[in-house]
Scaffold this active site. Structure first.
Site, short mmCIF file in Angstrom:
data_model
loop_
_atom_site.label_atom_id
_atom_site.label_comp_id
_atom_site.label_asym_id
_atom_site.label_seq_id
_atom_site.Cartn_x
_atom_site.Cartn_y
_atom_site.Cartn_z
N ARG A 15 19.91 11.28 18.48
CA ARG A 15 19.45 11.03 16.86
C ARG A 15 20.77 11.80 16.08
O ARG A 15 21.16 13.05 16.36
CB ARG A 15 18.10 11.75 16.62
CG ARG A 15 18.00 11.71 15.00
CD ARG A 15 16.80 12.38 14.76
NE ARG A 15 16.53 12.14 13.26
CZ ARG A 15 16.34 13.41 12.38
NH1 ARG A 15 16.38 14.66 12.86
NH2 ARG A 15 16.43 13.41 11.13
N HIS A 19 20.97 12.76 5.73
CA HIS A 19 20.60 14.13 6.16
C HIS A 19 21.42 14.92 5.31
O HIS A 19 22.17 15.93 5.60
CB HIS A 19 20.98 14.23 7.62
CG HIS A 19 20.31 15.33 8.43
ND1 HIS A 19 19.37 15.31 9.60
CD2 HIS A 19 20.02 16.60 7.98
CE1 HIS A 19 18.87 16.47 10.04
NE2 HIS A 19 19.42 17.49 8.99
N GLU A 40 13.74 14.93 6.16
CA GLU A 40 13.06 16.11 5.44
C GLU A 40 13.24 15.97 3.93
O GLU A 40 13.68 16.89 3.45
CB GLU A 40 13.51 17.27 6.07
CG GLU A 40 13.21 17.46 7.37
CD GLU A 40 13.31 18.90 7.74
OE1 GLU A 40 13.96 19.82 6.83
OE2 GLU A 40 13.08 19.23 8.89
N ASN A 71 9.38 16.46 12.24
CA ASN A 71 9.86 17.50 12.80
C ASN A 71 8.89 18.75 12.57
O ASN A 71 8.37 18.78 11.70
CB ASN A 71 11.08 17.95 11.73
CG ASN A 71 12.14 16.84 11.78
OD1 ASN A 71 12.20 16.19 12.66
ND2 ASN A 71 13.15 17.15 10.83
N TYR A 97 8.79 22.99 13.36
CA TYR A 97 9.25 24.29 13.68
C TYR A 97 8.12 25.26 13.81
O TYR A 97 8.23 26.21 14.75
CB TYR A 97 10.52 24.66 12.98
CG TYR A 97 11.63 23.71 13.23
CD1 TYR A 97 12.53 24.03 14.22
CD2 TYR A 97 11.63 22.85 12.29
CE1 TYR A 97 13.55 23.38 14.46
CE2 TYR A 97 12.91 21.99 12.62
CZ TYR A 97 13.69 22.49 13.72
OH TYR A 97 14.89 21.56 13.77
N GLU A 133 12.58 16.49 15.76
CA GLU A 133 13.32 17.77 15.88
C GLU A 133 12.40 18.70 16.30
O GLU A 133 10.87 18.88 15.83
CB GLU A 133 13.90 18.25 14.28
CG GLU A 133 15.22 17.54 13.98
CD GLU A 133 15.70 18.11 12.61
OE1 GLU A 133 15.37 19.28 12.21
OE2 GLU A 133 16.34 17.31 11.84
C1 FCB Z 1 15.69 21.20 9.76
C2 FCB Z 1 16.94 20.39 9.45
C3 FCB Z 1 18.04 20.52 10.37
C4 FCB Z 1 18.25 21.90 10.99
C5 FCB Z 1 16.95 22.34 11.40
C6 FCB Z 1 16.70 23.80 12.15
O1 FCB Z 1 14.96 21.49 8.60
O2 FCB Z 1 16.60 18.90 9.36
O3 FCB Z 1 19.28 19.87 9.99
O4 FCB Z 1 18.74 22.73 9.92
O5 FCB Z 1 15.90 22.43 10.38
#
Ligand code: FCB
Length: 458
Positions: A83, A127, A172, A299, A301, A358
């Site tokens: 990607r 992006h 995002e 995405n 985290y 992500e």
């Molecule tokens: C996300 C972004 C990516 C990167 C990661 C850690 O929010 O999409 O570009 O910065 O975090």
């Protein structure tokens, strides 16, 4: 014992795609080459005090010149998909008008190189690197930008649509809204609640118009989606006030974008919360965003834990950091949140297909005396999150692939080069690349299409 019978081995379905992700501004460098125009991130990084130690992305990971080497590394890892994003300011240096052929040529070569190696390209159109001239005309606060975005989508689709099957419109949008227009931590650096709301509505429109443009340009069989990020929200206590605070944050952080995509309307409780600020907006202003999607990019985290804080406008809530959990340099580590998120999305919106576009972690790693990079914390993070993806698959969630953020160490926005997310280490003085232990581990996961969660690599 083979992989299927090995005790505890978690096998992913046939056809599950294993990938890694990057974005143009974070890796390419070469900001002034081949006719590229300035983006809002060029401008932002040049302003004093915005980026860690005043760093910038003029070289970044040097990918614009090292793309062929990077393709070889992807092949060595055994990636099934990659990607990446196309830089709007390379393709339309001023944000509108005819394409800059040299800009398109770069992605043309990249796509051919991926296909030659059997790696499927997943192309993200936006992006965050908005052409500066569009910002000068209002950026995401004006609906004109949404129309320009659809034009740009059409140009890229015309050039690459014969070879790229998977298309992602925006990355995002909530980050652009909140970090870019409300908190001012990201480009364009605004701190203006009304601009933030307009940016959300116009990104939703841009997405919808781009989906229509892509559908009219792309051959049958093309798959069109969007990438949203989510943070499950938990109240800091069981009190009524904290639970209300969690609901409010959840509305902003998780429902503002996904709900219009699947219902054509902004969440009604969002508009209530915004009060007079929302007077100019109608829930149905975002109807174009509901064009049917082939997949949802997710995405993930971390989660958010919040408590009631009446001084904070609109949300009356504040993030807290609970004790006792493991943290990375940026976020709490909370793998269970990925399972919760995937099952919630499946129950609430029934996306036809989900890709984790992500997932990853910053680890302050470095090269040991023998040349190896022992980023065991990253292996643990990826393993624990993949475990949750597997659980979600078993619960019936249609997850079709997973992309590690990131292929390479890169320019992590306001954190500059302080945060290393790569499966591949980049020496930012020499731009030399070395595969980390996490890269080797991931490569084995790909080869065996799964892993044994009992094995302790750490
Ligand atoms: C996300 C972004 C990516 C990167 C990661 C850690 O929010 O999409 O570009 O910065 O975090």
């Amino acid at each position: 014992m083979n992989d299927q019978t090995a005790q505890g081995f978690l096998r992913f379905p046939d056809g599950f795609l294993w990938g890694a992700a990057t974005s143009a501004f974070q890796i390419e460098g070469a900001l002034d080459e081949d006719g590229r125009g300035p983006s809002i991130w060029d401008t932002f990084t040049n302003q004093p005090g915005k980026i860690y130690k005043g760093q910038n992305a003029r070289e970044a990971a040097g990918h614009y010149h090292r793309w062929a080497e990077d393709l070889e590394l992807m092949r060595q890892l055994g990636l099934g998909a990659y990607r990446f994003s196309t830089a709007w300011p390379r393709i339309q240096p001023g944000g509108s008008g005819p394409a800059n052929q040299a800009g398109l040529d770069f992605y043309d070569r990249l796509v051919d190189g991926l296909l030659e190696r059997g790696i499927q390209p997943f192309l993200t159109l936006f992006h965050w690197d908005l052409p500066q001239s569009l910002q000068d005309a209002g950026g995401w606060t004006t609906p004109r930008t949404a129309e320009h975005f659809a034009e740009y989508a059409r140009l890229v689709a015309n050039c690459l649509g014969d070879r790229v099957r998977h298309w992602i419109t925006l990355n995002e949008p909530i980050s652009v809204t909140v970090q870019g227009h409300l908190f001012g931590e990201h480009a364009p650096g605004l701190q203006d609640p009304f601009a933030a709301l307009q940016s959300a509505v116009n990104q939703l429109r841009a997405h919808g118009l781009a989906v229509q443009a892509l559908r009219s340009e792309l051959p049958a069989g093309a798959r069109v989606g969007i990438t949203l990020n989510f943070n499950p929200v938990h109240p800091a206590s069981a009190s009524e006030e904290d639970r209300t605070a969690a609901h409010r944050i959840d509305t902003f952080a998780n429902r503002l974008f996904v709900e219009p995509l699947y219902t054509g309307r902004l969440p009604a409780d969002l508009l209530d919360m915004l009060g007079p600020l929302a007077a100019a907006i109608q829930p149905q202003d975002v109807e174009p965003a509901a064009s049917p999607l082939d997949f949802l990019g997710v995405n993930y985290y971390s989660r958010l834990v919040v408590r009631h804080q009446p001084d904070i406008p609109f949300v009356e809530a504040q993030q807290v950091f609970p004790n006792g959990n493991e943290y990375s340099q940026m976020w709490e580590i909370y793998p269970q949140g990925l399972y919760d998120l995937l099952t919630w999305l499946h129950d609430a919106y029934r996306p036809a297909c989900i890709y984790i576009t992500e997932n990853g972690v910053p680890v302050p790693d470095g090269i040991d005396r023998d040349g190896r990079i022992r980023d065991y914390r990253r292996i643990r993070y990826l393993r624990d999150h993949l475990f949750q993806v597997h659980r979600a698959l078993e619960a019936g969630v249609p997850v079709n692939g997973y992309f590690v953020w990131s292929l390479l160490d890169n320019f992590e926005w306001a954190f500059g080069y302080q945060m290393r997310f790569g499966l591949i280490y980049v020496d930012f003085d020499t731009l030399e690349r070395s595969i980390k232990e996490s890269g080797r581990w991931y490569s084995e996961v790909i080869r065996r299409s799964g892993f044994d969660p009992q094995l302790n690599h750490c």
